[in-house]
Design a protein around this motif. Sequence first.
Motif, PDB file in Angstrom:
ATOM      1  N   MET A   1       0.799  -1.115  -0.047  1.00  0.00           N
ATOM      2  CA  MET A   1       0.026   0.054   0.019  1.00  0.00           C
ATOM      3  C   MET A   1       1.107   1.105   0.009  1.00  0.00           C
ATOM      4  SD  MET A   1      -2.671   0.952   2.959  1.00  0.00           S
ATOM      5  CE  MET A   1      -2.635  -0.558   3.534  1.00  0.00           C
ATOM      6  N   SER A   2       0.514   2.090  -0.857  1.00  0.00           N
ATOM      7  CA  SER A   2       1.363   3.329  -0.928  1.00  0.00           C
ATOM      8  C   SER A   2       0.773   4.448  -0.937  1.00  0.00           C
ATOM      9  CB  SER A   2       2.317   3.343  -1.951  1.00  0.00           C
ATOM     10  OG  SER A   2       3.314   4.292  -2.198  1.00  0.00           O
ATOM     11  N   PHE A   3       1.101   5.512  -0.361  1.00  0.00           N
ATOM     12  CA  PHE A   3       0.645   6.981  -0.370  1.00  0.00           C
ATOM     13  C   PHE A   3       1.446   7.981  -0.766  1.00  0.00           C
ATOM     14  CE2 PHE A   3      -2.021   4.413   2.552  1.00  0.00           C
ATOM     15  CZ  PHE A   3      -3.300   4.503   2.099  1.00  0.00           C
ATOM     16  N   PRO A   4       1.375   8.653  -1.973  1.00  0.00           N
ATOM     17  CA  PRO A   4       2.469   9.492  -2.614  1.00  0.00           C
ATOM     18  C   PRO A   4       2.812  10.729  -1.406  1.00  0.00           C
ATOM     19  CG  PRO A   4       0.403   9.566  -3.871  1.00  0.00           C
ATOM     20  CD  PRO A   4      -0.049   8.402  -2.785  1.00  0.00           C
ATOM     21  N   PHE A   5       1.983  11.070  -0.720  1.00  0.00           N
ATOM     22  CA  PHE A   5       2.126  12.278  -0.028  1.00  0.00           C
ATOM     23  C   PHE A   5       2.570  12.022   1.306  1.00  0.00           C
ATOM     24  CE2 PHE A   5      -2.228  10.912  -0.204  1.00  0.00           C
ATOM     25  CZ  PHE A   5      -2.640  11.033   1.148  1.00  0.00           C
ATOM     26  N   ALA A   6       2.823  10.580   1.782  1.00  0.00           N
ATOM     27  CA  ALA A   6       3.249  10.313   3.019  1.00  0.00           C
ATOM     28  C   ALA A   6       4.571   9.518   2.939  1.00  0.00           C
ATOM     29  CB  ALA A   6       2.216   9.306   3.765  1.00  0.00           C
ATOM     30  N   LYS A   7       5.538   9.798   4.114  1.00  0.00           N
ATOM     31  CA  LYS A   7       6.419   9.126   4.073  1.00  0.00           C
ATOM     32  C   LYS A   7       6.254   7.672   4.645  1.00  0.00           C
ATOM     33  CE  LYS A   7       8.892  13.520   5.245  1.00  0.00           C
ATOM     34  NZ  LYS A   7       9.350  14.165   6.380  1.00  0.00           N
ATOM     35  N   GLU A   8       6.845   6.768   4.002  1.00  0.00           N
ATOM     36  CA  GLU A   8       6.407   5.218   4.110  1.00  0.00           C
ATOM     37  C   GLU A   8       7.744   4.397   4.158  1.00  0.00           C
ATOM     38  OE1 GLU A   8       4.455   2.272   1.412  1.00  0.00           O
ATOM     39  OE2 GLU A   8       2.792   3.492   2.172  1.00  0.00           O
ATOM     40  N   GLN A   9       7.893   3.426   5.239  1.00  0.00           N
ATOM     41  CA  GLN A   9       8.855   2.595   5.254  1.00  0.00           C
ATOM     42  C   GLN A   9       8.368   1.236   5.671  1.00  0.00           C
ATOM     43  OE1 GLN A   9      11.869   3.896   8.194  1.00  0.00           O
ATOM     44  NE2 GLN A   9      13.110   2.455   7.940  1.00  0.00           N
ATOM     45  N   ASP A  10       8.874   0.396   4.890  1.00  0.00           N
ATOM     46  CA  ASP A  10       8.625  -1.110   5.406  1.00  0.00           C
ATOM     47  C   ASP A  10       9.715  -1.464   6.283  1.00  0.00           C
ATOM     48  OD1 ASP A  10       6.203  -1.525   3.789  1.00  0.00           O
ATOM     49  OD2 ASP A  10       7.418  -1.835   2.107  1.00  0.00           O
ATOM     50  N   ILE A  11       9.231  -2.254   7.367  1.00  0.00           N
ATOM     51  CA  ILE A  11      10.307  -2.862   8.158  1.00  0.00           C
ATOM     52  C   ILE A  11       9.981  -4.253   8.424  1.00  0.00           C
ATOM     53  CG2 ILE A  11      10.895  -0.554   9.228  1.00  0.00           C
ATOM     54  CD1 ILE A  11       9.175  -1.497  11.574  1.00  0.00           C
ATOM     55  N   PHE A  12      10.821  -4.966   8.833  1.00  0.00           N
ATOM     56  CA  PHE A  12      10.646  -6.414   9.530  1.00  0.00           C
ATOM     57  C   PHE A  12      11.116  -6.683  10.655  1.00  0.00           C
ATOM     58  CE2 PHE A  12      10.068  -6.738   4.648  1.00  0.00           C
ATOM     59  CZ  PHE A  12       9.195  -7.553   4.567  1.00  0.00           C
ATOM     60  N   ILE A  13      10.451  -7.195  11.616  1.00  0.00           N
ATOM     61  CA  ILE A  13      10.672  -7.354  12.983  1.00  0.00           C
ATOM     62  C   ILE A  13      10.825  -8.909  13.165  1.00  0.00           C
ATOM     63  CG2 ILE A  13       9.994  -7.061  15.460  1.00  0.00           C
ATOM     64  CD1 ILE A  13       8.030  -4.735  14.235  1.00  0.00           C
ATOM     65  N   SER A  14      11.857  -9.176  13.592  1.00  0.00           N
ATOM     66  CA  SER A  14      12.375 -10.721  14.002  1.00  0.00           C
ATOM     67  C   SER A  14      11.575 -11.074  15.258  1.00  0.00           C
ATOM     68  CB  SER A  14      13.794 -10.877  14.538  1.00  0.00           C
ATOM     69  OG  SER A  14      14.633 -10.764  13.052  1.00  0.00           O
ATOM     70  N   ALA A  15      10.889 -12.191  15.174  1.00  0.00           N
ATOM     71  CA  ALA A  15      10.116 -12.622  16.081  1.00  0.00           C
ATOM     72  C   ALA A  15      10.232 -14.176  16.387  1.00  0.00           C
ATOM     73  CB  ALA A  15       8.555 -12.483  15.940  1.00  0.00           C
ATOM     74  N   PRO A  16       9.646 -14.772  17.148  1.00  0.00           N
ATOM     75  CA  PRO A  16      10.017 -16.623  17.376  1.00  0.00           C
ATOM     76  C   PRO A  16       9.301 -17.162  16.184  1.00  0.00           C
ATOM     77  CG  PRO A  16       9.620 -15.574  19.473  1.00  0.00           C
ATOM     78  CD  PRO A  16       9.400 -14.385  18.579  1.00  0.00           C
ATOM     79  N   CYS A  17       8.019 -16.410  15.842  1.00  0.00           N
ATOM     80  CA  CYS A  17       7.229 -17.280  14.825  1.00  0.00           C
ATOM     81  C   CYS A  17       7.904 -16.745  13.405  1.00  0.00           C
ATOM     82  CB  CYS A  17       5.913 -16.793  14.916  1.00  0.00           C
ATOM     83  SG  CYS A  17       5.593 -15.150  14.672  1.00  0.00           S
ATOM     84  N   GLY A  18       8.901 -16.116  13.273  1.00  0.00           N
ATOM     85  CA  GLY A  18       9.338 -15.627  12.021  1.00  0.00           C
ATOM     86  C   GLY A  18       9.456 -14.106  11.640  1.00  0.00           C
ATOM     87  N   GLN A  19       9.390 -13.549  10.591  1.00  0.00           N
ATOM     88  CA  GLN A  19       9.414 -12.241  10.500  1.00  0.00           C
ATOM     89  C   GLN A  19       8.054 -11.602  10.419  1.00  0.00           C
ATOM     90  OE1 GLN A  19      12.195 -10.293   9.585  1.00  0.00           O
ATOM     91  NE2 GLN A  19      13.404 -12.037  10.130  1.00  0.00           N
ATOM     92  N   LEU A  20       7.965 -10.597  11.255  1.00  0.00           N
ATOM     93  CA  LEU A  20       6.523  -9.672  11.049  1.00  0.00           C
ATOM     94  C   LEU A  20       6.812  -8.558  10.306  1.00  0.00           C
ATOM     95  CD1 LEU A  20       5.909  -9.841  15.001  1.00  0.00           C
ATOM     96  CD2 LEU A  20       4.847 -11.140  13.353  1.00  0.00           C
ATOM     97  N   GLN A  21       6.180  -8.268   9.510  1.00  0.00           N
ATOM     98  CA  GLN A  21       6.150  -7.220   8.284  1.00  0.00           C
ATOM     99  C   GLN A  21       5.280  -6.207   9.036  1.00  0.00           C
ATOM    100  OE1 GLN A  21       4.522  -7.625   4.700  1.00  0.00           O
ATOM    101  NE2 GLN A  21       5.387  -5.528   4.019  1.00  0.00           N
ATOM    102  N   ALA A  22       6.014  -4.808   8.955  1.00  0.00           N
ATOM    103  CA  ALA A  22       5.182  -3.737   9.524  1.00  0.00           C
ATOM    104  C   ALA A  22       5.676  -2.481   8.480  1.00  0.00           C
ATOM    105  CB  ALA A  22       5.780  -3.298  10.773  1.00  0.00           C
ATOM    106  N   VAL A  23       4.536  -1.754   8.742  1.00  0.00           N
ATOM    107  CA  VAL A  23       4.832  -0.348   7.732  1.00  0.00           C
ATOM    108  C   VAL A  23       4.719   0.786   8.558  1.00  0.00           C
ATOM    109  CG1 VAL A  23       4.018   1.016   5.582  1.00  0.00           C
ATOM    110  CG2 VAL A  23       3.649  -1.510   5.721  1.00  0.00           C
ATOM    111  N   ILE A  24       5.552   1.706   8.507  1.00  0.00           N
ATOM    112  CA  ILE A  24       5.681   3.120   9.255  1.00  0.00           C
ATOM    113  C   ILE A  24       5.165   4.280   8.170  1.00  0.00           C
ATOM    114  CG2 ILE A  24       7.086   4.724  10.511  1.00  0.00           C
ATOM    115  CD1 ILE A  24       8.857   2.460  11.063  1.00  0.00           C
ATOM    116  N   HIS A  25       4.112   4.841   8.462  1.00  0.00           N
ATOM    117  CA  HIS A  25       3.677   5.767   7.867  1.00  0.00           C
ATOM    118  C   HIS A  25       3.745   7.036   8.617  1.00  0.00           C
ATOM    119  CE1 HIS A  25       1.431   3.678   4.828  1.00  0.00           C
ATOM    120  NE2 HIS A  25       1.297   2.931   5.709  1.00  0.00           N
ATOM    121  N   GLN A  26       4.644   8.425   8.072  1.00  0.00           N
ATOM    122  CA  GLN A  26       4.777   9.476   8.703  1.00  0.00           C
ATOM    123  C   GLN A  26       3.966  10.496   8.056  1.00  0.00           C
ATOM    124  OE1 GLN A  26       8.630  10.633   9.244  1.00  0.00           O
ATOM    125  NE2 GLN A  26       8.199  12.708  10.094  1.00  0.00           N
TER     126      GLN A  26
END
Length: 67
Positions: A1-26
Amino acid sequence: MSFPFAKEQDIFISAPCGQLQAVIHQGDDTGHFAAQNLLVIICHPHPVHGGTMDNKVVTTLMRTYRD
């Protein structure tokens, strides 16, 4: 998902179940919450039950806080 007027960053967080995906919108500096130091964490419904980060409720909440 992308919003051209927002600062957006995809991140992955290591967890016991694997990688958790997160998106930071500023949001930009002119939004309603811009003057506040605000952090909002919105979690989507469980994937086993069909939940995704593109869930309508999740994206609506994100836009509400971002804008």
